[in-house]
Design a protein around this motif. Structure first.
Motif, PDB file in Angstrom:
ATOM      1  N   UNK A  78       0.833  -1.210   0.000  1.00 29.80           N
ATOM      2  CA  UNK A  78       0.000   0.000   0.000  1.00 29.80           C
ATOM      3  C   UNK A  78       0.861   1.251   0.000  1.00 29.80           C
ATOM      4  N   UNK A  79       1.932   1.230   0.755  1.00 31.59           N
ATOM      5  CA  UNK A  79       2.830   2.394   0.810  1.00 31.59           C
ATOM      6  C   UNK A  79       3.848   2.308  -0.322  1.00 31.59           C
ATOM      7  N   UNK A  80       4.423   3.471  -0.672  1.00 30.61           N
ATOM      8  CA  UNK A  80       5.401   3.504  -1.761  1.00 30.61           C
ATOM      9  C   UNK A  80       6.715   4.090  -1.244  1.00 30.61           C
ATOM     10  N   UNK A  81       7.738   3.270  -1.252  1.00 25.08           N
ATOM     11  CA  UNK A  81       9.063   3.713  -0.817  1.00 25.08           C
ATOM     12  C   UNK A  81      10.086   2.674  -1.294  1.00 25.08           C
ATOM     13  N   UNK A  82      11.369   2.983  -1.105  1.00 27.60           N
ATOM     14  CA  UNK A  82      12.438   2.076  -1.532  1.00 27.60           C
ATOM     15  C   UNK A  82      13.410   1.860  -0.380  1.00 27.60           C
ATOM     16  N   UNK A  83      14.088   0.700  -0.381  1.00 32.81           N
ATOM     17  CA  UNK A  83      15.084   0.368   0.636  1.00 32.81           C
ATOM     18  C   UNK A  83      16.286  -0.283  -0.042  1.00 32.81           C
ATOM     19  N   UNK A  84      17.476   0.045   0.467  1.00 35.89           N
ATOM     20  CA  UNK A  84      18.702  -0.622   0.028  1.00 35.89           C
ATOM     21  C   UNK A  84      19.168  -1.573   1.126  1.00 35.89           C
ATOM     22  N   UNK A  85      19.729  -2.696   0.695  1.00 38.07           N
ATOM     23  CA  UNK A  85      20.234  -3.655   1.678  1.00 38.07           C
ATOM     24  C   UNK A  85      21.429  -3.086   2.436  1.00 38.07           C
ATOM     25  N   UNK A  91      14.361   4.486   4.730  1.00 39.61           N
ATOM     26  CA  UNK A  91      13.352   4.393   3.683  1.00 39.61           C
ATOM     27  C   UNK A  91      13.491   5.596   2.755  1.00 39.61           C
ATOM     28  N   UNK A  92      13.614   5.323   1.456  1.00 39.19           N
ATOM     29  CA  UNK A  92      13.746   6.377   0.447  1.00 39.19           C
ATOM     30  C   UNK A  92      12.362   6.644  -0.157  1.00 39.19           C
ATOM     31  N   UNK A  93      11.827   7.829   0.097  1.00 35.42           N
ATOM     32  CA  UNK A  93      10.538   8.219  -0.474  1.00 35.42           C
ATOM     33  C   UNK A  93      10.756   9.007  -1.760  1.00 35.42           C
ATOM     34  N   UNK A  94      11.830   9.796  -1.788  1.00 37.23           N
ATOM     35  CA  UNK A  94      12.186  10.566  -2.975  1.00 37.23           C
ATOM     36  C   UNK A  94      13.036   9.673  -3.884  1.00 37.23           C
ATOM     37  N   UNK A  95      12.536   9.359  -5.085  1.00 38.57           N
ATOM     38  CA  UNK A  95      13.236   8.418  -5.956  1.00 38.57           C
ATOM     39  C   UNK A  95      14.430   9.053  -6.652  1.00 38.57           C
ATOM     40  N   UNK A  96      14.554  10.391  -6.602  1.00 39.87           N
ATOM     41  CA  UNK A  96      15.800  11.014  -7.050  1.00 39.87           C
ATOM     42  C   UNK A  96      16.945  10.614  -6.131  1.00 39.87           C
ATOM     43  N   UNK A  97      16.631  10.494  -4.853  1.00 38.65           N
ATOM     44  CA  UNK A  97      17.651  10.058  -3.892  1.00 38.65           C
ATOM     45  C   UNK A  97      18.033   8.598  -4.131  1.00 38.65           C
ATOM     46  N   UNK A  98      17.085   7.807  -4.624  1.00 41.19           N
ATOM     47  CA  UNK A  98      17.397   6.416  -4.956  1.00 41.19           C
ATOM     48  C   UNK A  98      18.465   6.373  -6.035  1.00 41.19           C
ATOM     49  N   UNK A  99      18.276   7.200  -7.079  1.00 41.05           N
ATOM     50  CA  UNK A  99      19.260   7.239  -8.163  1.00 41.05           C
ATOM     51  C   UNK A  99      20.620   7.693  -7.641  1.00 41.05           C
ATOM     52  N   UNK A 100      20.607   8.731  -6.801  1.00 45.27           N
ATOM     53  CA  UNK A 100      21.879   9.225  -6.265  1.00 45.27           C
ATOM     54  C   UNK A 100      22.581   8.177  -5.412  1.00 45.27           C
ATOM     55  N   UNK A 101      21.801   7.410  -4.655  1.00 41.52           N
ATOM     56  CA  UNK A 101      22.396   6.370  -3.810  1.00 41.52           C
ATOM     57  C   UNK A 101      22.991   5.248  -4.664  1.00 41.52           C
ATOM     58  N   UNK A 123      18.211  -3.505  -4.212  1.00 40.74           N
ATOM     59  CA  UNK A 123      17.216  -2.443  -4.059  1.00 40.74           C
ATOM     60  C   UNK A 123      15.828  -3.082  -4.023  1.00 40.74           C
ATOM     61  N   UNK A 124      15.053  -2.730  -2.994  1.00 43.60           N
ATOM     62  CA  UNK A 124      13.684  -3.227  -2.885  1.00 43.60           C
ATOM     63  C   UNK A 124      12.735  -2.042  -2.979  1.00 43.60           C
ATOM     64  N   UNK A 125      11.745  -2.136  -3.873  1.00 41.88           N
ATOM     65  CA  UNK A 125      10.775  -1.057  -4.082  1.00 41.88           C
ATOM     66  C   UNK A 125       9.390  -1.563  -3.693  1.00 41.88           C
ATOM     67  N   UNK A 126       8.772  -0.876  -2.748  1.00 41.03           N
ATOM     68  CA  UNK A 126       7.393  -1.177  -2.324  1.00 41.03           C
ATOM     69  C   UNK A 126       6.466  -0.179  -3.017  1.00 41.03           C
ATOM     70  N   UNK A 127       5.418  -0.708  -3.645  1.00 37.48           N
ATOM     71  CA  UNK A 127       4.512   0.197  -4.358  1.00 37.48           C
ATOM     72  C   UNK A 127       3.191  -0.514  -4.630  1.00 37.48           C
ATOM     73  N   UNK A 128       2.091   0.228  -4.642  1.00 38.44           N
ATOM     74  CA  UNK A 128       0.810  -0.382  -5.034  1.00 38.44           C
ATOM     75  C   UNK A 128       0.715  -0.592  -6.541  1.00 38.44           C
TER      76      UNK A 128
END
Length: 824
Positions: A78-85, A91-101, A123-128
Motif C-alpha cells: 500500500x505504501x510507496x518507498x524504496x530500501x537498500x540492503x 526508507x527512500x521516499x524521494x526516488x531522485x535520492x534512490x538514483x543518487x544512492x 534495491x527493494x521497491x514497495x509500491x501499489x
C-alpha cells in the motif's frame, strides 16, 4: 489453502536473497530470478522504470551507466518507498535520492571513471503499482573501453553476465531495440549460448515507435522471425524528449497503450503488448519457474538448514534482556575455554586439525625431536676438545710426569661439557612457552563474540604462563647444577667403571673393511677387516676377527694423502712412520683405500681420536692440531687423552639421557599441568576481579549482527520449506511451451518453413488492415496463461477468441489472479 503459496513464492525468494546477501556468504542455492541483458542504450533501464512507475530513479547517461548488477525486488504494497540492503532501516521516499544512492554506491566500489564490479546492489521497491517481481539489471554489453576501463572490458562484462544467466534457475529477459537487426542482437546471441533450447529466454522488443516509416516488427512480435519458446513482448519507452520533460509514467503508459491499439500492424495483438502485460507475464513466468525448480530448491534448502542447525543452536534461546544471561554465558565460556585448552594439550578426536601440528602434538615433537636434536647439534670441536684434555692432564700432573690417567682432568672436562647443556634446555622451555601461548589464542577464538572477555582471558592466562616460565627455568638450571655437583663414575652405563679404567688398550675406536694397496708383484691389493684401538691398528681375514693378519702399534705413526690411481675407482690415504722405519713388512708406508672420500675422512677422524695425526705439511689443510701441539704429544699422553676423550663421551651420553628424560617431566609439572589447574580453578576469579561483568560480556557489533542474520537466515529457510511444502500440493502446474525452430540468429533472417506454425496467430496476408484491426480479441496464446506470448499449437482450432484456450491433456483451468486474456 487455495494458492496462498503462489502469492508467497516471489517474496520468499526475495527474503532468502536478502538473508544470504546480508550474511556475507554464498548460499549456493541459485535462487530463481530474472536477469535483464542487452546492449548499451537498448532501453533496459526504461523498462524497469516503467515497471516501478517512477521517473528516472535509475542512472542515465552515455557509455556504461549500469556498472554493477542491480537486484531490483518489486513488492506490492500500500505504501510507496524504496530500501537498500546496504542502508538498513532507511526508507527512500524521494526516488531522485534512490538514483543518487545507486550512483554513490557504484562509485564506492568501482570509482567514478566507468569501472565495473560484479558485486550487486540490492534495491527493494514497495509500491501499489507493481506486481511481485525480482529482476537483475546487468551492465549493457559494450565493445569499446572508455575512461579507466581496461582494454578487455567487453570480456569482463560478458563474464559478469554469464555468472548470472548460466544458472539453470535464471530466466533471461533479452532486451533488443526494434530499430536494429534482430539477427545481430547481442542479448539474443548470449542467451542462445547458455539456453540453446530457449527454455529460459523471454524476448522484449523496445523502441517500436522509432522504426523507419513503412517498417514494423509484426513478424517478430508474432514469433515468426527468430522464434522463442516463450515469445516476444513489445514495449514503447519514453523518448529522450519525454525524459527531459519529466513526462509522467502514467501518461507514458497510456501513450504506449494508445500506440499499440492504433498501430495497424500491432492492434490485433495489442492486449499482449506493453509494459503492464510484460510485468504481468514476468510475474507469472517467474512464479511458474520458481515452482518448476521447487524439488531441487527444497533439497538444497534442507541441506542448508542442516548445516545451520549447529551454528544457530546457541542463538535460538538468546535473550539480550535476560539478567542471568551474562553470568551464565561467562561461566559457560570459561568452562568451554578450559575444556578446549585441555583437549588441545591432551589430544582429542573432536575437530582434529589435519593440516598442521598444534597444541600437545607440537609440544610432544619439541620434547622428543627438537630438544634431542638441539643436544646432538652440540657436537664437540674434536681438535679443541683434545687440546683441552691435553692441557688439563699436564696441569694436573704439574712438574711430575704422571703414570696414570688423572681423574681430575676427566671431571674438569665433563663439567665444562655439562654446563653447555643449559642453552638447549632453556631454548626448549621457550619453544614450549610459545606453543602454549599459541594454544591459548587458538582456544580463545570461540570468545570472539565478547572481545573484552577474550582480551582479558588471553592476558590473564598468558601472564600466568610467563610467570611459570621463570620458575621452570630455575628448576631446569637446578637440574644442571645437580649434575655438576657429583660426577657418578660408578654409574652402571659408564664404560670407565667396567672397562676403560682397567685397560684402556681394549677400547675399540673403529672397525671396518679397508683395502691395502700392494704392488702386483707382491700380491696385489687385498681387502681386510681393520680394528682401530687407542694403541694399535690390527687387521683380520674377515669380520669374525679370528685370524689376525697383523697388528701395527700406533707409536710414531702419521697420515698423509695419496692421489687416486688413474685406473682405480677407490680413494686412498697412507700411514707412515716418522722415524723412517718400515711400517709393514718391507714397506715404509701402507696405502689404505676406501670406496668414497667420505669414508676416507671418517677413518682419518678415527685415527685422529687414536692420536695418529696428519703429517706436518698437511695440518692446516686437515684442520688438525698445530705443529707445536704435535711435538708436545708423546705416545703416553696421547693414550691418556684418548682415554679421557672416550670417558667424556660415555658420561655425557649418560647425562644427556637423564636430561632428555627429566626435561619433559619438569615442564609438564611446573608449566603445563599448572596452567590447566589455573584455568579450571582460578581463571574465573581473576576475570571477576579484572573488571565489571557487564563490560566483560559486552557483545561485539559484528557478533550481534551475525546472530541476527544467522537467525534470520535460519527462520527464512524454515519458512521456505513450509511454504514449499504447501505449494507442491495446492498449486496448478503449467506445461512448458513446445519447442520451436532454434536455428535463429542465422544469416538469413527469414525462418524456415518448419517454423511457420505461428502464422496461425494472425489473419491471412490478403486480409486488409482494416479488417485486421476490427478483430475483437487477441489470438489464443500457446500457454493456458495469457501471460505467455508464444504462438498456439498448430493443431488446436482457433475457437472463440473470447474464450480461454484449452490444454489438450486436461480441462481448461485459469491460474488465479490472472485475467483470461479478454481485451477490454
Amino acid at each position: 489453502m487455495g494458492n496462498r503459496g503462489m502469492e508467497d513464492l516471489i517474496p520468499l525468494i526475495n527474503k532468502l536473497q536478502d538473508a544470504f546477501s546480508s550474511i556475507g556468504q554464498t548460499c549456493n542455492l541459485d535462487l530463481p530470478q530474472i536477469a535483464v541483458v542487452g546492449g548499451q542504450s537498448a532501453g533496459k533501464s526504461s523498462v524497469l522504470e516503467n515497471f516501478v512507475g517512477r521517473l528516472d530513479f535509475l542512472p542515465r547517461g552515455s557509455g556504461i551507466v549500469t556498472r554493477r548488477p542491480l537486484i531490483l525486488q518489486l513488492v506490492n504494497s500500500k505504501a510507496e518507498y524504496a530500501e537498500f540492503l546496504h542502508c538498513k532501516g532507511r526508507k527512500f521516499v524521494d526516488f531522485d535520492e534512490v538514483r543518487q544512492e545507486i550512483e554513490a554506491e557504484t562509485d564506492r566500489l568501482t570509482g567514478s571513471n566507468k569501472g565495473i564490479s560484479p558485486i550487486p546492489i540490492n534495491l527493494r521497491v514497495y509500491s501499489p503499482n507493481v506486481l511481485n517481481l525480482t529482476l537483475i539489471d546487468l551492465p549493457g554489453m559494450t565493445k569499446v573501453p572508455v575512461g579507466d576501463q581496461p582494454p578487455d572490458i567487453e570480456h569482463q562484462i560478458r563474464d559478469m553476465l554469464l555468472q548470472f544467466i548460466t544458472k539453470e534457475s535464471c530466466l533471461i529477459l533479452a532486451v533488443t531495440p526494434a530499430n536494429t537487426d534482430l539477427a545481430n542482437s547481442d542479448a539474443l546471441k548470449i542467451a542462445k549460448e547458455v539456453d540453446p533450447q530457449g527454455l529460459r529466454t523471454i524476448g522484449v522488443i523496445t523502441k517500436l515507435d522509432l522504426m523507419d516509416e513503412g517498417t514494423d516488427a509484426q513478424d517478430i512480435l508474432e514469433n515468426k522471425l527468430l522464434p522463442l519458446r516463450r515469445g516476444y513482448i513489445g514495449v514503447v519507452n519514453r523518448s529522450q524528449k519525454d525524459i527531459d520533460g519529466k513526462k509522467d509514467i502514467r501518461v507514458a503508459l497510456a501513450a504506449e497503450r494508445k500506440f499499440f491499439l492504433s498501430h495497424p500492424s500491432y492492434r490485433h495483438i495489442a492486449e499482449r503488448m506493453g509494459t503492464p502485460h510484460l510485468q504481468k507475464t514476468l510475474n507469472q513466468q517467474l512464479t511458474n519457474h520458481i515452482r518448476d525448480t521447487l524439488p531441487g530448491l527444497r533439497s538444497k534448502l534442507q541441506s542448508q538448514l542442516l548445516s545451520l542447525e549447529k551454528e544457530v543452536e546457541e542463538y535460538k534461546n538468546f535473550r539480550p534482556d535476560d539478567p542471568t544471561r551474562k553470568t551464565k554465558a561467562l561461566l559457560q565460556m570459561v568452562q568451554q575455554f578450559g575444556v578446549d585448552f585441555e583437549k588441545c594439550i591432551e589430544g582429542s578426536g573432536d575437530q582434529v586439525d589435519t593440516s598442521n601440528l598444534s597444541g600437545g602434538a607440537k609440544i610432544n615433537r619439541i620434547f622428543h625431536e627438537r630438544f634431542p636434536f638441539e643436544l646432538v647439534k652440540m657436537e664437540f670441536d674434536e681438535k679443541e676438545l683434545r687440546k683441552e684434555i691435553s692441557y688439563a692432564i699436564k696441569n694436573i700432573h704439574g712438574v711430575r710426569t704422571g703414570l696414570f690417567t688423572p681423574d681430575l682432568a676427566f671431571e674438569a672436562i665433563v663439567k665444562k661439557q655439562i654446563i653447555k647443556l643449559k642453552e638447549p634446555c632453556l631454548k626448549c622451555i621457550d619453544l614450549v612457552i610459545q606453543e602454549l601461548i599459541n594454544t591459548v589464542r587458538q582456544c580463545t577464538n570461540k570468545l570472539t563474540s565478547y572481545p573484552r572477555l577474550r582480551e582479558e582471558t588471553e592476558r590473564i592466562v598468558t601472564t600466568y604462563i610467563r610467570e611459570r616460565d621463570s620458575k621452570t627455568k630455575d628448576q631446569v638450571l637446578l637440574l644442571i647444577d645437580i649434575e655438576l655437583s657429583y660426577i657418578n663414575t660408578n654409574h652402571e652405563d659408564f664404560i670407565g667403571f667396567h672397562i676403560q679404567l682397567l685397560d684402556s688398550r681394549v677400547q675399540v675406536i673403529r672397525r671396518g673393511w679397508l683395502t691395502i694397496n700392494i704392488s702386483i708383484m707382491k700380491g696385489g691389493s687385498k681387502e681386510y677387516w681393520f680394528v682401530l684401538t687407542a694403541e694399535s691398528l690390527s687387521w683380520y681375514k674377515d669380520d669374525e676377527e679370528k685370524e689376525k693378519k697383523y697388528m701395527l702399534p700406533l707409536d710414531n705413526l702419521k697420515l698423509r694423502d695419496v692421489e687416486k690411481g688413474f685406473m682405480s675407482s677407490k680413494h686412498v690415504f697412507a700411514i707412515f712412520n716418522t722415524e723412517q722405519r718400515n711400517v709393514y713388512k718391507d714397506l715404509r708406508q701402507i696405502e689404505l683405500a676406501c670406496d668414497t672420500q667420505e669414508d676416507v675422512d671418517s677413518w682419518k677422524a678415527s685415527f685422529l681420536r687414536a692420536g695418529v695425526y696428519p703429517e706436518k705439511d698437511q695440518t692446516e689443510n686437515e684442520d688438525a692440531i698445530t705443529p707445536g701441539d704435535t711435538v708436545s704429544m708423546d705416545p703416553q699422553l696421547e693414550r691418556q687423552v684418548e682415554t679421557i676423550r672416550n670417558l667424556v663421551d660415555s658420561y655425557i651420553g649418560i647425562v644427556n639421557k637423564s636430561i632428555r628424560d627429566l626435561m619433559p617431566k619438569t615442564i609438564m609439572h611446573l608449566m603445563i599441568n599448572s596452567a590447566k589447574d589455573f584455568i579450571h580453578s582460578e581463571l574465573l576469579a581473576y576475570l571477576y576481579s579484572a573488571g565489571d561483568q557487564g563490560s566483560l560480556m559486552e557483545e561485539s557489533a559484528e557478533q550481534a549482527q551475525r546472530r541476527d542474520e544467522m537467525l534470520r537466515m535460519y527462520h527464512a529457510l524454515k519458512e521456505a520449506l513450509v511454504i514449499i511444502g504447501d505449494i507442491s500440493t495446492t498449486t496448478i502446474s503449467t506445461p512448458v511451451p513446445p519447442p520451436v525452430d532454434d536455428t535463429w540468429i542465422a544469416k538469413d533472417p527469414s525462418p524456415p518453413p518448419a517454423s511457420r506454425p505461428a502464422s496461425a496467430t494472425g489473419p491471412p496476408p490478403s486480409r486488409p488492415p482494416g479488417v485486421r484491426g476490427a478483430t475483437t480479441g487477441a489470438p489464443p496464446p500457446l500457454n493456458p496463461s495469457p501471460a505467455f506470448g508464444a504462438p498456439p499449437v498448430p493443431s488446436r482450432p482457433a475457437g472463440d477468441p473470447n474464450s480461454v484456450p484449452l490444454v489438450p491433456s486436461r480441462p481448461a483451468r485459469v491460474p488465479p489472479a490472472l485475467p483470461p486474456g479478454i481485451p477490454r
